[in-house]
Motif scaffolding. Structure first.
Motif, PDB file in Angstrom:
ATOM      1  N   GLY A 210       0.837  -1.195   0.000  1.00 28.16           N
ATOM      2  CA  GLY A 210       0.000   0.000   0.000  1.00 28.16           C
ATOM      3  C   GLY A 210       0.872   1.245   0.000  1.00 28.16           C
ATOM      4  N   TYR A 211       0.388   2.311  -0.589  1.00 29.50           N
ATOM      5  CA  TYR A 211       1.186   3.543  -0.681  1.00 29.50           C
ATOM      6  C   TYR A 211       0.279   4.753  -0.477  1.00 29.50           C
ATOM      7  N   ILE A 212       0.742   5.693   0.343  1.00 27.60           N
ATOM      8  CA  ILE A 212       0.033   6.962   0.492  1.00 27.60           C
ATOM      9  C   ILE A 212       1.043   8.080   0.707  1.00 27.60           C
ATOM     10  N   ARG A 213       0.884   9.148  -0.061  1.00 28.92           N
ATOM     11  CA  ARG A 213       1.689  10.343   0.149  1.00 28.92           C
ATOM     12  C   ARG A 213       0.894  11.299   1.026  1.00 28.92           C
TER      13      ARG A 213
ATOM     14  N   ASN B  44      -9.562  13.511   0.569  1.00 28.33           N
ATOM     15  CA  ASN B  44      -8.715  13.021  -0.509  1.00 28.33           C
ATOM     16  C   ASN B  44      -7.765  11.931  -0.031  1.00 28.33           C
ATOM     17  N   VAL B  45      -7.111  12.168   1.129  1.00 25.41           N
ATOM     18  CA  VAL B  45      -6.165  11.175   1.653  1.00 25.41           C
ATOM     19  C   VAL B  45      -6.900   9.883   2.012  1.00 25.41           C
ATOM     20  N   LEU B  46      -8.028   9.998   2.695  1.00 27.66           N
ATOM     21  CA  LEU B  46      -8.771   8.803   3.099  1.00 27.66           C
ATOM     22  C   LEU B  46      -9.329   8.043   1.899  1.00 27.66           C
ATOM     23  N   THR B  47      -9.745   8.761   0.876  1.00 26.42           N
ATOM     24  CA  THR B  47     -10.243   8.108  -0.335  1.00 26.42           C
ATOM     25  C   THR B  47      -9.145   7.276  -0.988  1.00 26.42           C
ATOM     26  N   GLN B  48      -7.932   7.833  -1.036  1.00 27.89           N
ATOM     27  CA  GLN B  48      -6.808   7.094  -1.622  1.00 27.89           C
ATOM     28  C   GLN B  48      -6.484   5.847  -0.808  1.00 27.89           C
ATOM     29  N   ILE B  49      -6.491   5.983   0.525  1.00 22.86           N
ATOM     30  CA  ILE B  49      -6.198   4.828   1.380  1.00 22.86           C
ATOM     31  C   ILE B  49      -7.250   3.739   1.171  1.00 22.86           C
ATOM     32  N   LYS B  50      -8.503   4.132   1.138  1.00 25.39           N
ATOM     33  CA  LYS B  50      -9.590   3.168   0.957  1.00 25.39           C
ATOM     34  C   LYS B  50      -9.478   2.458  -0.383  1.00 25.39           C
ATOM     35  N   GLU B  51      -9.170   3.210  -1.453  1.00 28.74           N
ATOM     36  CA  GLU B  51      -9.058   2.625  -2.789  1.00 28.74           C
ATOM     37  C   GLU B  51      -7.877   1.662  -2.893  1.00 28.74           C
ATOM     38  N   ARG B  52      -6.813   1.929  -2.138  1.00 25.74           N
ATOM     39  CA  ARG B  52      -5.589   1.128  -2.261  1.00 25.74           C
ATOM     40  C   ARG B  52      -5.501   0.000  -1.228  1.00 25.74           C
ATOM     41  N   ASP B  53      -6.424  -0.023  -0.288  1.00 26.79           N
ATOM     42  CA  ASP B  53      -6.404  -1.029   0.762  1.00 26.79           C
ATOM     43  C   ASP B  53      -6.935  -2.356   0.243  1.00 26.79           C
ATOM     44  N   LYS B  54      -6.204  -3.438   0.538  1.00 26.53           N
ATOM     45  CA  LYS B  54      -6.601  -4.788   0.130  1.00 26.53           C
ATOM     46  C   LYS B  54      -6.195  -5.775   1.226  1.00 26.53           C
ATOM     47  N   PRO B  55      -6.917  -6.837   1.391  1.00 25.23           N
ATOM     48  CA  PRO B  55      -6.576  -7.807   2.441  1.00 25.23           C
ATOM     49  C   PRO B  55      -5.181  -8.401   2.279  1.00 25.23           C
TER      50      PRO B  55
ATOM     51  N   VAL C 134      -5.373  13.011  10.857  1.00 22.56           N
ATOM     52  CA  VAL C 134      -6.669  12.399  10.563  1.00 22.56           C
ATOM     53  C   VAL C 134      -6.573  11.563   9.286  1.00 22.56           C
ATOM     54  N   GLY C 135      -5.927  12.123   8.259  1.00 24.70           N
ATOM     55  CA  GLY C 135      -5.806  11.419   6.986  1.00 24.70           C
ATOM     56  C   GLY C 135      -5.052  10.113   7.107  1.00 24.70           C
ATOM     57  N   VAL C 136      -3.919  10.139   7.802  1.00 26.53           N
ATOM     58  CA  VAL C 136      -3.093   8.943   7.917  1.00 26.53           C
ATOM     59  C   VAL C 136      -3.495   8.088   9.116  1.00 26.53           C
ATOM     60  N   GLY C 137      -4.504   8.532   9.858  1.00 34.01           N
ATOM     61  CA  GLY C 137      -4.942   7.843  11.066  1.00 34.01           C
ATOM     62  C   GLY C 137      -5.212   6.363  10.921  1.00 34.01           C
ATOM     63  N   PRO C 138      -5.884   5.927   9.844  1.00 36.02           N
ATOM     64  CA  PRO C 138      -6.146   4.489   9.708  1.00 36.02           C
ATOM     65  C   PRO C 138      -4.868   3.646   9.704  1.00 36.02           C
ATOM     66  N   ILE C 139      -3.781   4.209   9.193  1.00 38.13           N
ATOM     67  CA  ILE C 139      -2.510   3.481   9.150  1.00 38.13           C
ATOM     68  C   ILE C 139      -1.772   3.613  10.480  1.00 38.13           C
ATOM     69  N   LEU C 140      -1.808   4.801  11.075  1.00 35.78           N
ATOM     70  CA  LEU C 140      -1.186   5.016  12.383  1.00 35.78           C
ATOM     71  C   LEU C 140      -1.815   4.125  13.446  1.00 35.78           C
ATOM     72  N   GLY C 141      -3.143   4.059  13.451  1.00 36.67           N
ATOM     73  CA  GLY C 141      -3.861   3.326  14.469  1.00 36.67           C
ATOM     74  C   GLY C 141      -4.247   4.219  15.635  1.00 36.67           C
TER      75      GLY C 141
END
Length: 319
Positions: A116-119, A136-147, A169-176
């Motif tokens: 996965g990649y996010i800038r 925008n950041v969250l949309t990219q993360i959601k689109e690129r996320d895969k099991p 907030v944008g990178v929060g899903p990856i940070l945890g």
């Protein structure tokens, strides 16, 4: 007679150079020094009596507030701080242009299907712009996320700062969800940063949020963080937020070296002093305030390939 005239000229010129500033200028500069003394993060390291004398001397002969501006710039240099800035109420020749306005965002890096990649770029602006940034950041993360992802690359290269809260907030899903770091002022007062369900919090107060937050398909992923010399200020805050996080490693070049926060102080003439008043610390309370070295220093062409290899190795080790 010529020698006497020359001596008289030199005497009067030197005397003019030492002429004190006008009362209005002196009052203005004392306002500046008072704000700095009360709020500067490294205030204990400065002899403020000597500091004040030097600032007033720099304004020798100044009659107007505009003529005092060079003395304010001198005071900022004397602080020994790279992050403090001064914005004139009355623009004059040489007014600074924020560095971020001189650069366009870096392009995304191509990565394999299992990565996965996010800038996370810099961001400043209105609430509408900040909200759009988060979306925008969250949309990219959601689109690129895969099991099947083995991990994520979080690219902070070129992130010259701005507002750190939408970034978190944008990178929060990856940070945890966790306490991510702290801002620490001159009194050692700590303000904790935290991410929880689409909210970036400072001591429990919401600084930025989104109602449509996202949770990764695989929580607590392996993460490679990329930095370079243009990663600055709020960009450095995000890099610090990943420090001491499990299964995380950083790659690239050392950051700019302004891992501090600023307070906005409005002066009596309408000018703005952005004064460094806190230093950033990670979740272990390790303080920075300086350039942050990556775990692996690499040439720019080596960064992404090495990050991919490490993610795959770390992912394998966790299984």
């Amino acid at each position: 007679m010529a020698k006497l005239c020359l001596l008289f000229f030199l005497f009067t010129a030197c005397h003019a150079e030492r002429r004190p500033p006008s009362p209005a200028v002196q009052k203005y500069l004392e306002e500046v020094v008072r704000i700095m003394q009360a709020n500067f993060v490294n205030r204990a390291a400065i002899d403020w009596v000597v500091f004040r004398q030097k600032v007033l001397a720099k304004a020798s002969g100044a009659n107007t507030i505009e003529q005092a501006y060079p003395a304010v710039e001198f005071a900022i240099v004397a602080l020994g701080d790279k992050h403090t800035q001064f914005y004139y109420a009355h623009p004059v020749k040489g007014t600074k242009i924020p560095l971020a306005k001189l650069f366009s965002p870096y392009p995304d890096e191509p990565v394999p299907e299992d990565i996965g990649y996010i800038r996370i770029p810099w961001v400043v602006g209105s609430q509408e712009k900040l909200d759009a940034y988060i979306t925008n950041v969250l949309t990219q993360i959601k689109e690129r996320d895969k099991p099947e992802l083995k991990g994520w690359i979080v690219d902070l290269r070129g992130n010259m700062g701005g507002n750190m809260w939408p970034m978190l907030v944008g990178v929060g899903p990856i940070l945890g969800e966790d306490t991510l770091g702290y801002s620490v002022d001159a009194n050692n007062t700590k303000t904790a940063w935290r991410y929880e369900k689409g909210k970036a919090l400072a001591n429990g107060d919401i600084e930025a949020e989104t109602a449509n937050y996202y949770m990764l398909k695989s929580a607590n992923p392996v993460v490679a963080v990329l930095t370079d010399t243009l990663t600055a200020s709020s960009g450095e805050a995000v890099a610090i937020a990943f420090k001491a996080r499990k299964h995380t490693r950083s790659f690239g070049a050392a950051t700019c070296g302004v891992s501090t926060g600023r307070g906005r102080f409005y002066l009596s003439d309408g000018s703005v002093l952005l004064l460094t008043n806190v230093v950033f610390a990670d979740r272990r309370l390790v303080r920075y305030g300086h350039s942050i070295a990556p775990d692996e220093t690499l040439k720019s062409t080596e960064v992404v390939p090495r990050a991919i290899r490490w993610i795959r190795e770390e992912y394998k080790a966790t299984k």
